[in-house]
Design a protein around this motif. Structure first.
Motif, PDB file in Angstrom:
ATOM      1  N   PRO A 134      -3.510   3.958  10.811  1.00 37.21           N
ATOM      2  CA  PRO A 134      -2.470   3.488  10.417  1.00 37.21           C
ATOM      3  C   PRO A 134      -2.979   3.548   8.722  1.00 37.21           C
ATOM      4  CG  PRO A 134      -3.971   2.040  11.798  1.00 37.21           C
ATOM      5  CD  PRO A 134      -4.555   3.068  12.131  1.00 37.21           C
ATOM      6  N   ALA A 135      -2.141   3.734   7.559  1.00 38.43           N
ATOM      7  CA  ALA A 135      -2.337   4.279   6.302  1.00 38.43           C
ATOM      8  C   ALA A 135      -3.924   2.877   5.947  1.00 38.43           C
ATOM      9  CB  ALA A 135      -0.982   3.604   5.542  1.00 38.43           C
ATOM     10  N   ASP A 136      -3.419   2.125   6.166  1.00 42.70           N
ATOM     11  CA  ASP A 136      -5.168   0.728   5.656  1.00 42.70           C
ATOM     12  C   ASP A 136      -6.109   1.167   6.360  1.00 42.70           C
ATOM     13  OD1 ASP A 136      -3.006  -0.379   4.657  1.00 42.70           O
ATOM     14  OD2 ASP A 136      -2.858  -2.175   5.859  1.00 42.70           O
ATOM     15  N   ASP A 137      -6.363   1.874   7.464  1.00 43.03           N
ATOM     16  CA  ASP A 137      -7.202   2.510   7.388  1.00 43.03           C
ATOM     17  C   ASP A 137      -8.706   3.498   6.458  1.00 43.03           C
ATOM     18  OD1 ASP A 137      -7.824   0.731   9.455  1.00 43.03           O
ATOM     19  OD2 ASP A 137      -7.684   2.162  10.836  1.00 43.03           O
ATOM     20  N   TYR A 138      -7.094   4.180   6.099  1.00 42.91           N
ATOM     21  CA  TYR A 138      -7.504   5.414   5.244  1.00 42.91           C
ATOM     22  C   TYR A 138      -8.230   4.950   3.772  1.00 42.91           C
ATOM     23  CZ  TYR A 138      -6.239   8.736   9.019  1.00 42.91           C
ATOM     24  OH  TYR A 138      -5.557   9.342   9.483  1.00 42.91           O
ATOM     25  N   PHE A 154       2.706   8.271   1.486  1.00 47.09           N
ATOM     26  CA  PHE A 154       2.128   9.452   1.174  1.00 47.09           C
ATOM     27  C   PHE A 154       1.773   9.596   2.327  1.00 47.09           C
ATOM     28  CE2 PHE A 154      -1.600  11.949  -0.652  1.00 47.09           C
ATOM     29  CZ  PHE A 154      -0.889  12.977  -0.863  1.00 47.09           C
ATOM     30  N   GLN A 155       0.944   8.469   3.299  1.00 47.94           N
ATOM     31  CA  GLN A 155       0.840   9.262   4.331  1.00 47.94           C
ATOM     32  C   GLN A 155       2.403  10.084   5.922  1.00 47.94           C
ATOM     33  OE1 GLN A 155      -0.556   6.285   7.150  1.00 47.94           O
ATOM     34  NE2 GLN A 155      -1.558   7.270   8.849  1.00 47.94           N
ATOM     35  N   GLU A 156       3.189   9.204   4.919  1.00 48.90           N
ATOM     36  CA  GLU A 156       4.525  10.180   5.720  1.00 48.90           C
ATOM     37  C   GLU A 156       4.784  11.580   5.070  1.00 48.90           C
ATOM     38  OE1 GLU A 156       7.317   7.119   4.803  1.00 48.90           O
ATOM     39  OE2 GLU A 156       6.206   5.306   6.464  1.00 48.90           O
ATOM     40  N   LYS A 157       4.176  11.571   3.660  1.00 49.23           N
ATOM     41  CA  LYS A 157       4.818  12.708   3.158  1.00 49.23           C
ATOM     42  C   LYS A 157       4.048  13.852   4.245  1.00 49.23           C
ATOM     43  CE  LYS A 157       8.420  11.180   0.469  1.00 49.23           C
ATOM     44  NZ  LYS A 157      10.018  11.682   1.199  1.00 49.23           N
ATOM     45  N   LEU A 158       2.588  13.702   4.152  1.00 49.79           N
ATOM     46  CA  LEU A 158       1.633  14.441   4.390  1.00 49.79           C
ATOM     47  C   LEU A 158       2.034  14.617   6.039  1.00 49.79           C
ATOM     48  CD1 LEU A 158      -1.782  13.278   3.313  1.00 49.79           C
ATOM     49  CD2 LEU A 158      -0.078  15.453   2.358  1.00 49.79           C
ATOM     50  N   ILE A 192     -10.815   9.588 -11.265  1.00 51.30           N
ATOM     51  CA  ILE A 192     -10.006   8.143 -11.433  1.00 51.30           C
ATOM     52  C   ILE A 192      -8.482   8.400 -11.082  1.00 51.30           C
ATOM     53  CG2 ILE A 192     -10.072   6.666 -13.323  1.00 51.30           C
ATOM     54  CD1 ILE A 192     -12.856   6.860 -13.278  1.00 51.30           C
ATOM     55  N   PRO A 193      -8.277   9.054 -12.266  1.00 56.81           N
ATOM     56  CA  PRO A 193      -6.132   9.008 -12.305  1.00 56.81           C
ATOM     57  C   PRO A 193      -5.520   9.026 -11.206  1.00 56.81           C
ATOM     58  CG  PRO A 193      -7.253   9.619 -14.010  1.00 56.81           C
ATOM     59  CD  PRO A 193      -8.496   9.881 -13.254  1.00 56.81           C
ATOM     60  N   ALA A 194      -6.486  10.196 -10.441  1.00 55.54           N
ATOM     61  CA  ALA A 194      -5.809  10.303  -8.623  1.00 55.54           C
ATOM     62  C   ALA A 194      -5.739   9.547  -7.538  1.00 55.54           C
ATOM     63  CB  ALA A 194      -6.561  11.400  -7.962  1.00 55.54           C
ATOM     64  N   VAL A 195      -6.906   8.506  -7.835  1.00 55.08           N
ATOM     65  CA  VAL A 195      -6.619   7.145  -7.572  1.00 55.08           C
ATOM     66  C   VAL A 195      -5.408   6.016  -7.964  1.00 55.08           C
ATOM     67  CG1 VAL A 195      -7.793   5.136  -6.418  1.00 55.08           C
ATOM     68  CG2 VAL A 195      -9.367   7.062  -6.643  1.00 55.08           C
ATOM     69  N   ARG A 196      -5.319   6.018  -9.479  1.00 56.25           N
ATOM     70  CA  ARG A 196      -4.539   4.722  -9.732  1.00 56.25           C
ATOM     71  C   ARG A 196      -3.246   5.935  -9.332  1.00 56.25           C
ATOM     72  NH1 ARG A 196      -5.346   1.654 -13.712  1.00 56.25           N
ATOM     73  NH2 ARG A 196      -7.434   0.918 -14.445  1.00 56.25           N
ATOM     74  N   MET A 197      -2.623   7.344  -9.837  1.00 53.01           N
ATOM     75  CA  MET A 197      -1.538   7.719  -8.874  1.00 53.01           C
ATOM     76  C   MET A 197      -1.252   6.866  -7.677  1.00 53.01           C
ATOM     77  SD  MET A 197      -2.038  11.151 -11.214  1.00 53.01           S
ATOM     78  CE  MET A 197      -1.027  11.628  -9.980  1.00 53.01           C
ATOM     79  N   LEU A 198      -2.131   7.672  -6.613  1.00 50.90           N
ATOM     80  CA  LEU A 198      -1.968   7.013  -5.279  1.00 50.90           C
ATOM     81  C   LEU A 198      -1.561   5.954  -5.164  1.00 50.90           C
ATOM     82  CD1 LEU A 198      -1.499   7.882  -2.055  1.00 50.90           C
ATOM     83  CD2 LEU A 198      -4.589   7.753  -2.030  1.00 50.90           C
ATOM     84  N   ARG A 199      -2.539   4.806  -6.115  1.00 52.74           N
ATOM     85  CA  ARG A 199      -2.119   3.348  -6.034  1.00 52.74           C
ATOM     86  C   ARG A 199      -0.451   2.812  -5.917  1.00 52.74           C
ATOM     87  NH1 ARG A 199      -4.847  -0.146 -10.443  1.00 52.74           N
ATOM     88  NH2 ARG A 199      -3.106   1.026 -10.994  1.00 52.74           N
ATOM     89  N   ASP A 200      -0.408   3.690  -6.986  1.00 55.71           N
ATOM     90  CA  ASP A 200       1.637   3.330  -7.446  1.00 55.71           C
ATOM     91  C   ASP A 200       1.551   4.280  -6.432  1.00 55.71           C
ATOM     92  OD1 ASP A 200       0.488   2.436  -9.708  1.00 55.71           O
ATOM     93  OD2 ASP A 200       0.206   3.720 -11.139  1.00 55.71           O
ATOM     94  N   TYR A 201       2.492   5.445  -5.737  1.00 59.45           N
ATOM     95  CA  TYR A 201       2.834   6.087  -5.550  1.00 59.45           C
ATOM     96  C   TYR A 201       3.545   5.317  -3.393  1.00 59.45           C
ATOM     97  CZ  TYR A 201       5.353   9.643  -2.691  1.00 59.45           C
ATOM     98  OH  TYR A 201       5.899  10.483  -2.224  1.00 59.45           O
TER      99      TYR A 201
END
Length: 816
Positions: A462-466, A447-451, A433-442
Motif C-alpha cells: 500500500p502507498a502508506d507503507d512507502y 505517484f505509485q499508480e503511475k509508476l 527536500i524539494p523532491a519530498v515536498r513535490m511528492l507530498r503535493d502530488y
C-alpha cells in the motif's frame, strides 16, 4: 458352469470360421498360396513401418542451453543434464558439411530407402577379401538407427552388441525412419546425434567446441574433419593416432576436389589447416542472462537474443576495469543494461560482474532482475508527471528549508538549505527536500499508480507503507525495469505518442509477428523532452563536467541515485540512440562507506557512452510544447506583477499557478520606507511590486543570492499600526513543524534530552519572545533558538515580536 457355457457360445462361431478359412487356404494351388502369403507379409511389414513407435530419443533429447547474439555468435552455454555437450539441432545443414558427409558416408543417400543392398554386398566382398571387417555398408539412415538404439539400450541399462540381430534391427529402424521422415530431417537428426569425441554430441556443439564458431562458418577442412570424426571419435584426442584422423580428413578433401567441389587453391589451403588441439572453452559472456531465460522458459534450449556481441564484450571489459577500483572502496558487484531506445531492443546485459568468483560476492546472482533500493532515481519521473499535469513549471520555486512531515525529516546530500530552488535545478542537483515536498503535493498513491503503469512491478505494498520515502529510495525496483522506463522516456521525447512495449526486447520477434503489450507512454512527449532537458544539466563526474567545451562530446541526459544506508548506487542515462543503466553495490546488501551514484556508478556509465558511436540528440518537439510568461524571480505565472520571461511547458499542461511571491507594497516619496494610509497620505505614496519569500525561505535564500532585496522597513511613525495594515507575518517557526511528532531520546543517565526550538524573522535586529505552554521561556536576538525540556504529551509554542506579530504551533512529544 454358466460362465463356461457363455464362453463356449461366444467362441464357437470364430472356431467354425477359422476352420473354413484354413480349408479354403489349403484348397488353393501353390502359386496362389505364395501370392497370398506375400501380400500378408507386405501388409504386416507396412503396418509395422507405420504404427510401430519410433524411439523416444529421436525427439526427446536432453540438450545443453545456448545463448546466441543477434549475429548468431555464441554468448554462452550450459551443459545438458546428462553432462553431454549436446546442442539443439541446426535448422539446415551447411553446404560444405553436407557435401563432405554425403561423400564420406553415403553417396547414394538420396537414392535408397534407408538400406543400400549394393553397399552391403560391396562391404561383404571387401570384408571377405580382407579377412576382417573393414566396412559395414551402413547408410546414414542405418547409422542414425544405430545411435538411437544405443540410446534406448543405455536408457534401459542393457548392453549393446554387434551381431546379425542388431544389424537387422538397425536396418528395419532405418526403413522406418525413411518411412516417417524426409531425407533432410534424417540428415539433421544424424548430424545432431553423432558423437564427436568425449562428451561432445552433434554438429553444432562440435563446431563451437573445436573451432569456436557456428557450423555455417566452417571451412572445407573443418567440415571434412567433422564429417569423418563420428566414424572414429576417439582419434580427436591428443596422443591417439591423430595422424590417422588427419589422413582420413585429407583423403576426403582429395575426393571433394575430384568431385570439383574444391578448387586447386582451396584444396591446398585446406590441406594446410591443422587439426584442433583440444576442445575450446565455450564463451561465458552473458551467463546470467542465459540462466534467467532458462528459468523463464525451461522447455527451451536455444535462445536467439537481441544482444550485440561487440557491445557485450565492451561492457564486460569496462566493468572488469572498474571492478578493481570499486573493490578498494568496498564495492564488489556491477550490473549493467544497454538498450537501443529506437527499437527497444536490449544490446548488452551484464547480470553481475563480481570482483572475483568468491562465494561471498554471490557471482551467480542476476542482479539486473533483483529489486534494489531506488535512491533518487525516481525523481525525474515525478518531475515529468507534475510538468505534464500542470502542477509545476520547470522554473517554479520549490521550498528547500528544514522540513518535517509526520515525523519524517528529509535532508539534502550536502546537509545545506537553499531556501527555494527552481524545480529543474532541484532535479539536476538531486535535492531531496524539494523532491519530498513535490511528492507530498502530488500524492503518494497517485505517484505509485503511475509508476506501476510505467512498468514497476515491485510496488506491491500500500502507498502508506512507502510514505514520502518512496521518492528517496523507500521502494525497490530492478535495473531491468528502471532502464526500460528511462528508455521509454527517451522514446516518448523523440517519437511522441507512438505505442511502446511495456518491456524492452531480449529475444527477437518472429518475422511478421506483432509485438504485443504495447501502450502509449505515461509521460507524454512534451513532458518527457523537458525532463530529459533538465537531466542534461546534471553535473558529470570529474573533468567530464566540462563536456560542453569539447567538440566531440555528446549530449547525455542522466541521473544518479544512492540508496539509504549506502548499499546501492545507480546511474541511468540516454543519448540520442541508447539508454544505459548501471548499478553498483554488494549483492549481499552490505553497505560501503564511499559508495555513491556520482562517484561509483557514473564513471562506468560515461566510459560506456564514450565507447559507443556518437549520436546526435533528437530535435525539440515544438508541436508538443507551448510558451507561457512567468516571473523571472520565481517561475510562476506573471499576472502583471513582476518582470516576466517566456518558458516552455508541455502543450497538454494546464498550468495556472500565479506567482505567490510578488506583493504590492506602498513606499514613501523617497522610496526608502514602507507606509500605509494611517501614517501617510495616498498622494505621497509610490507603489512597487516586490519579490518576497516567506521568512524561512528568505533566511536561507540570502546565503546564495546576495542581490536579494528584503522588504523595506516600516517608517517609524507607521510601525504602531503595521500589524493591522499588513497580513504578512515576518516571522516563521522552523522547528517544530506543523503537526510534528517529536521523539526525544533518553541519555545513558536516564535523563531526557533537551529540544532546540528555532525561528527566523525578516528583520535581523528583531527580538523574539518565547512562550511554551503559556509559560515565558525568554527572548532571543539575532539567532532565534531556545532550548527546552519537554515531557511526553501535547505542547503549545507561541513566538512573537515587539510589533505584535506572532506564530503559534501545537506539537506532540512521543515518550518511550
Amino acid at each position: 458352469m454358466q460362465r463356461t457355457h457363455f464362453l463356449s457360445r461366444f467362441i464357437a462361431p470364430f472356431v467354425r470360421l477359422s476352420k473354413k478359412v484354413w480349408c479354403w487356404f489349403f484348397a488353393l494351388n501353390l502359386h496362389r498360396k505364395l501370392l497370398l502369403l506375400g501380400f500378408l507379409f507386405c501388409a504386416v511389414f507396412v503396418g509395422c513401418l507405420q504404427w510401430r513407435p519410433l524411439p523416444a530419443s529421436l525427439n526427446q533429447q536432453q540438450y545443453a542451453s545456448i545463448l546466441l547474439a543477434r549475429d548468431g555468435s555464441l554468448l554462452g552455454a550450459s551443459i545438458a543434464p546428462d553432462q553431454q555437450w549436446r546442442f539443439a539441432p541446426v535448422e539446415q545443414l551447411p553446404e560444405k558439411y553436407l557435401q563432405s558427409l554425403l561423400l564420406f558416408e553415403d553417396q547414394h543417400f538420396y537414392r535408397h530407402p534407408g538400406i543400400n543392398p549394393l553397399a552391403i554386398a560391396r562391404a561383404l566382398k571387401g570384408n571377405m577379401a580382407a579377412g576382417k571387417v573393414t566396412s559395414g555398408g551402413s547408410t546414414i539412415s542405418m547409422q542414425l538407427a544405430r545411435l538411437l538404439r544405443q540410446q534406448e539400450l543405455q536408457a534401459s541399462k542393457l548392453k549393446s552388441s554387434r551381431n546379425l540381430h542388431s544389424k537387422l534391427a538397425e536396418a528395419f529402424l532405418a526403413l522406418q525412419l525413411e518411412w516417417h521422415l524426409s531425407k533432410s530431417d534424417i540428415l539433421i537428426h544424424y548430424a545432431s546425434q553423432a558423437p564427436f569425441g568425449g562428451n561432445i554430441v552433434g554438429l553444432r556443439a562440435a563446431a563451437w567446441r573445436y573451432f569456436g564458431r557456428s557450423p555455417e562458418y566452417l571451412s572445407w577442412a573443418e567440415s571434412a574433419l567433422l564429417a569423418v570424426l563420428p566414424n572414429s571419435p576417439a582419434l580427436i584426442h591428443p596422443g591417439r593416432q591423430r595422424d590417422l584422423l588427419q589422413q582420413k580428413r585429407d583423403r576426403l578433401l582429395q575426393r571433394l576436389h575430384q568431385q570439383q567441389l574444391l578448387s586447386d587453391l582451396d584444396l591446398q589451403l585446406a590441406l594446410l589447416e591443422p587439426l584442433p588441439e583440444r576442445p575450446q572453452v565455450l564463451p561465458q559472456i552473458a551467463p546470467h542472462l542465459l540462466a534467467t531465460l532458462k528459468k523463464r522458459a525451461p522447455e527451451k534450449n536455444l535462445f536467439h537474443s537481441t544482444l550485440d556481441m561487440p557491445l557485450q564484450q565492451l561492457v564486460n571489459q569496462i566493468a572488469q576495469r572498474h571492478g578493481a577500483r570499486l573493490a578498494n572502496e568496498g564495492v564488489n558487484n556491477i550490473a549493467l543494461v544497454l538498450i537501443d531506445h529506437q527499437s527497444m531492443e536490449t544490446l548488452a546485459y551484464l547480470g553481475n560482474k563480481p570482483f572475483n568468483k568468491s562465494h561471498r560476492f554471490a557471482p551467480d546472482v542476476d542482479i539486473v532482475q533483483r529489486p534494489r533500493s531506488t535512491g533518487s532515481i525516481l525523481k525525474p519521473l515525478l518531475y515529468g508527471l507534475m510538468l505534464q499535469e500542470g502542477e509545476l513549471a520547470p522554473t517554479s520555486l520549490i521550498p528547500d528549508i528544514p522540513t518535517q512531515i509526520n515525523g519524517y525529516s528529509p535532508r539534502n546530500y550536502d546537509r545545506n538549505f537553499r531556501g527555494a530552488v527552481p524545480a529543474q535545478f532541484a532535479l539536476a542537483h538531486s535535492l531531496n527536500i524539494p523532491a519530498v515536498r513535490m511528492l507530498r503535493d502530488y500524492g503518494i498513491g497517485r505517484f505509485q499508480e503511475k509508476l506501476q503503469a510505467m512498468g514497476m512491478s515491485s510496488l506491491f505494498r500500500p502507498a502508506d507503507d512507502y510514505g514520502l520515502t518512496l521518492i528517496l529510495g523507500g521502494a525497490e525496483a530492478s535495473l531491468w525495469e528502471l532502464t526500460s522506463i528511462y528508455a521509454r522516456l527517451a522514446a516518448a521525447a523523440r517519437d511522441g505518442d507512438k505505442p511502446q512495449p511495456l518491456v524492452q526486447w531480449l529475444l527477437p520477434q518472429p518475422d511478421g509477428e506483432q509485438r504485443t503489450e504495447n501502450s502509449k507512454p505515461v509521460i507524454r512527449q512534451g513532458a518527457a523532452w523537458l525532463t530529459l532537458h533538465a537531466l542534461i544539466e546534471v553535473a558529470r563526474p570529474g573533468n567530464d563536467n566540462y563536456w560542453r567545451d569539447f567538440a566531440g562530446s555528446q549530449t547525455i541526459a542522466w541521473k544518479t541515485g544512492t540508496s539509504y544506508g549506502l548499499r546501492d548506487a545507480w546511474a541511468i542515462g540516454s543519448n540520442g540512440r541508447y539508454t544505459l543503466g548501471v548499478w553498483v553495490g554488494n549483492a549481499g546488501g552490505e553497505p560501503a562507506t564511499f559508495i555513491s551514484g556520482q562517484s561509483s556508478a557514473a564513471p562506468i556509465l560515461f566510459d560506456v557512452f564514450d565507447a559507443l558511436p556518437s549520436v546526435n540528440w533528437f530535435e525539440k518537439p515544438s508541436h508538443a510544447l507551448k510558451t507561457i510568461s512567468v516571473c523571472k524571480d520565481d517561475g510562476y505565472l506573471a499576472g502583471g506583477q513582476c518582470d516576466a520571461t517566456d518558458i516552455e511547458i508541455p502543450s497538454i499542461s494546464h498550468y495556472e499557478k500565479i506567482t505567490p511571491h510578488h506583493r504590492r507594497i506602498y513606499l514613501d516619496a523617497r522610496q526608502q520606507f514602507r507606509v500605509h494610509n494611517q501614517c501617510e497620505s495616498v498622494s505621497n505614496m509610490s507603489i512597487r511590486d516586490w519579490f518576497v519569500l516567506p521568512p524561512a525561505q528568505e533566511f536561507y535564500w540570502r546565503h546564495y543570492h546576495g542581490n536579494y532585496q528584503p522588504l523595506p522597513p516600516w517608517r517609524k511613525d507607521c510601525i504602531a499600526e503595521s500589524a493591522q495594515q499588513d497580513d504578512d507575518i515576518p516571522l516563521e517557526l522552523i522547528y517544530p513543524q506543523p503537526r510534528s511528532r517529536i521523539y526525544i531520546p533518553v541519555d545513558l543517565e536516564g535523563k531526557r534530552s533537551r529540544v532546540i526550538l528555532k525561528a527566523v524573522h525578516r528583520d535581523p535586529a528583531a527580538t523574539l519572545y518565547w512562550h511554551l505552554d503559556d509559560e515565558f521561556l525568554g527572548e532571543t536576538k539575532i539567532f532565534h533558538e531556545r532550548e527546552a525540556s519537554l515531557e511526553p504529551g501535547l505542547h503549545k509554542l507561541l513566538v512573537m515580536d515587539k510589533q505584535g506579530y506572532k506564530v503559534e504551533r501545537r506539537f506532540r512529544v512521543i515518550g518511550k
